[in-house]
Design an enzyme around this catalytic site. Structure first.
Site, PDB file in Angstrom:
ATOM      1  N   ASP A 288       3.442  66.570  97.054  1.00  0.00           N
ATOM      2  CA  ASP A 288       3.506  66.220  95.719  1.00  0.00           C
ATOM      3  C   ASP A 288       4.801  67.351  95.049  1.00  0.00           C
ATOM      4  O   ASP A 288       5.213  68.004  95.673  1.00  0.00           O
ATOM      5  CB  ASP A 288       2.395  66.815  94.782  1.00  0.00           C
TER       6      ASP A 288
ATOM      7  N   LYS B 299       9.075  60.901  95.360  1.00  0.00           N
ATOM      8  CA  LYS B 299      10.124  59.729  95.551  1.00  0.00           C
ATOM      9  C   LYS B 299       9.813  58.587  95.683  1.00  0.00           C
ATOM     10  O   LYS B 299      10.644  57.783  95.959  1.00  0.00           O
ATOM     11  CB  LYS B 299      11.165  60.546  96.383  1.00  0.00           C
TER      12      LYS B 299
ATOM     13  N   MET C  41      -1.314  69.241  81.260  1.00  0.00           N
ATOM     14  CA  MET C  41      -0.730  68.074  81.132  1.00  0.00           C
ATOM     15  C   MET C  41      -0.759  67.749  79.581  1.00  0.00           C
ATOM     16  O   MET C  41      -0.887  66.655  79.080  1.00  0.00           O
ATOM     17  CB  MET C  41      -1.284  66.724  81.950  1.00  0.00           C
TER      18      MET C  41
HETATM   19  N1  SAH Z   1      -4.428  69.670  90.783  1.00  0.00           N
HETATM   20  C1  SAH Z   1      -3.523  70.724  89.992  1.00  0.00           C
HETATM   21  C2  SAH Z   1      -3.121  69.895  88.595  1.00  0.00           C
HETATM   22  C3  SAH Z   1      -2.493  68.796  88.745  1.00  0.00           C
HETATM   23  S1  SAH Z   1      -2.227  67.996  86.896  1.00  0.00           S
HETATM   24  C4  SAH Z   1      -4.141  72.064  89.694  1.00  0.00           C
HETATM   25  O1  SAH Z   1      -5.387  72.214  90.270  1.00  0.00           O
HETATM   26  O2  SAH Z   1      -3.447  72.990  89.417  1.00  0.00           O
HETATM   27  C5  SAH Z   1      -0.476  68.881  86.767  1.00  0.00           C
HETATM   28  C6  SAH Z   1      -0.577  69.697  85.515  1.00  0.00           C
HETATM   29  O3  SAH Z   1      -0.977  71.022  86.125  1.00  0.00           O
HETATM   30  C7  SAH Z   1       0.636  70.002  85.005  1.00  0.00           C
HETATM   31  O4  SAH Z   1       0.983  69.051  84.092  1.00  0.00           O
HETATM   32  C8  SAH Z   1       0.540  71.295  84.378  1.00  0.00           C
HETATM   33  O5  SAH Z   1      -0.282  71.214  83.038  1.00  0.00           O
HETATM   34  C9  SAH Z   1      -0.511  72.044  85.335  1.00  0.00           C
HETATM   35  N2  SAH Z   1       0.324  72.849  86.379  1.00  0.00           N
HETATM   36  C10 SAH Z   1       0.339  72.579  87.610  1.00  0.00           C
HETATM   37  N3  SAH Z   1       1.000  73.822  88.120  1.00  0.00           N
HETATM   38  C11 SAH Z   1       1.450  74.623  87.075  1.00  0.00           C
HETATM   39  C12 SAH Z   1       2.308  75.789  86.820  1.00  0.00           C
HETATM   40  N4  SAH Z   1       2.661  76.186  87.844  1.00  0.00           N
HETATM   41  N5  SAH Z   1       2.573  76.244  85.682  1.00  0.00           N
HETATM   42  C13 SAH Z   1       1.873  75.581  84.558  1.00  0.00           C
HETATM   43  N6  SAH Z   1       1.297  74.590  84.715  1.00  0.00           N
HETATM   44  C14 SAH Z   1       0.845  73.938  85.775  1.00  0.00           C
END
Ligand code: SAH
Length: 418
Positions: free
Chosen positions: A210, A232, A347
């Site tokens: 991802d 991509k 998000m």
């Molecule tokens: N599966 C992922 C979340 C996917 S949704 C998890 O468990 O973390 C994607 C969202 O996760 C982003 O839009 C943001 O809101 C958050 N996110 C993921 N990594 C992040 C990071 N390093 N810093 C801030 N927000 C993050």
């Protein structure tokens, strides 16, 4: 001690004992026993613990019914029917009495207190899925451990020899055509992937990654690994997921080990469930390796505990991807506004003004502390602290961008910043 065989001569003869259901006696209930018991339980041994007192950790094993405890001192008949005894007491005379009883019964005896008096030595161990490497240091446990550490480092860096039968890991289903692992890569810092996730990555033939996956993890892949960058794939969101599913399934059917590497945890807004279903429908064996989710880790690294005693007894993780007034929204924002605990919004940047306005309209006070963390746990981390009433405007003024996490609640100001 008549009849005792002097064990110090000759080289030790290595064995892998298969202890399932076989009686192993552990004498002593202190820190040594605490360290020895888990591996015996992992081997499914029938553990009898003989000790007047136990550490809390050993007591927890007893309470959970994982082993039997005799709350008294050792008597020789404790070894009747035993295959192995581990002596974990400091008292040399008590230990020698166990050795004598063990010799009499032809039971191997491990002695924590005296390696020369022992008839068996426990090696330093490193485990990699189905592979166990055990090192004996000629009676010097520190030498054994340093060799073990070196071997472990080597195996982690060069996984080749561990990949002989990847299907074994997938459990009872042995498809001839490869397999899939849905692996959580953690929130951004490449060191926050799990040990198991990293091992899977080093064993992979194909990695489908991802956008949010830490680049450094991909940097370390072997040159022959096929890397598919899912961000991509040139279709719209719906088609893209179909295409990802197709790539995963096709590669696995071709006999390859596919690691589907996803940011954070695969099941937290990660569409991992859909990928699992696609594999299951195609008859491809699939496992899930959970990850450290950004929902908890990103606030933590920014100095915000999602719960804190006497401050927040709950945290709710919610997606802000769909606007609160959209007919497609599945989130009861009015109900969330009534909660007192921590709200973690993923998000949420695009809809932040509408989300915060909705929360305030339904009763969450405007002055509630709020924070936004962009690219948390990475070198690019930015943290903005504000209030529920002002945070949307502050985010716009500071030009914060996704990926970002919004945290609402008193926990935001509980720990000192920095
Ligand atoms: N599966 C992922 C979340 C996917 S949704 C998890 O468990 O973390 C994607 C969202 O996760 C982003 O839009 C943001 O809101 C958050 N996110 C993921 N990594 C992040 C990071 N390093 N810093 C801030 N927000 C993050």
């Amino acid at each position: 001690m008549s009849g005792r065989v002097e064990p110090s001569g000759g080289n030790p003869y290595p064995l892998g004992l298969r202890l399932r259901g076989r009686r192993v006696v552990v004498v002593g209930g202190g820190t040594v026993a605490t360290r020895r018991v888990p591996a015996l339980l992992d081997a499914d041994a029938d553990v009898l613990l003989v000790a007047p007192e136990l550490t809390p950790a050993l007591r927890a094993h007893v309470d959970a019914g994982r082993l039997r405890w005799e709350a008294r001192r050792f008597v020789p008949s404790d070894l009747d029917g035993a295959w192995l005894v581990q002596v974990a007491v400091d008292d040399r005379r008590a230990a020698a009495a166990v050795s004598a009883a063990a010799d009499e019964r032809r039971v191997f005896c491990v002695r924590a207190d005296d390696r020369d008096a022992a008839t068996a030595w426990t090696p330093a161990v490193t485990r990699h899925g189905p592979v166990t490497v055990a090192v004996l240091g000629g009676g010097d446990p520190r030498r054994a451990m340093s060799v073990r550490d070196a071997v472990r480092a080597l195996l982690e860096a060069r996984p080749g020899p561990l990949s002989t039968d990847p299907a074994e890991e997938a459990g009872p289903v042995h498809a001839p055509g490869g397999r899939v692992a849905l692996v959580g890569a953690g929130p951004g810092d490449p060191e926050l992937i799990t040990v198991k996730g990293l091992r899977m990555l080093t064993e992979a033939d194909v990695v489908v990654a991802d956008r949010l996956v830490p680049g450094l993890l991909l940097d370390e892949l072997r040159a022959d690994v096929e890397l598919v960058d899912a961000s991509k794939i040139p279709y719209g969101p719906a088609r893209t997921q179909e295409e990802i599913n197709r790539i995963i399934v096709d590669r696995a059917r071709a006999g390859r080990f596919v690691v589907r590497l996803k940011g954070g945890d695969p099941y937290v807004f990660g569409r991992g469930g859909e990928e699992l279903l696609a594999c299951a429908e195609a008859g491809v064996p699939v496992t899930v390796v959970p990850g450290v989710t950004s929902a908890v880790a990103v606030p933590a690294v920014a100095g915000i505990p999602v719960t804190h005693r006497a401050v927040a007894h709950e945290f709710t993780v919610v997606s802000g991807h769909v606007a609160p007034d959209s007919p497609a929204s599945l989130v009861r924002w009015d109900a969330l506004a009534a909660l007192r605990g921590t709200l973690v919004i993923l998000m949420g940047l695009k809809n932040l003004a509408a989300i915060t306005a909705t929360l305030v309209a339904h009763g969450r006070p405007e002055g509630t502390p709020a924070a936004v963390v962009q690219e948390g746990t990475t070198g690019g981390q930015r943290v903005l602290r504000s209030t529920l009433g002002r945070v949307a405007a502050d985010v716009a003024a500071a030009h914060l961008r996704p990926p970002a996490i919004v945290v609402v609640g008193e926990v935001v100001t509980t720990l000192p910043p920095g």
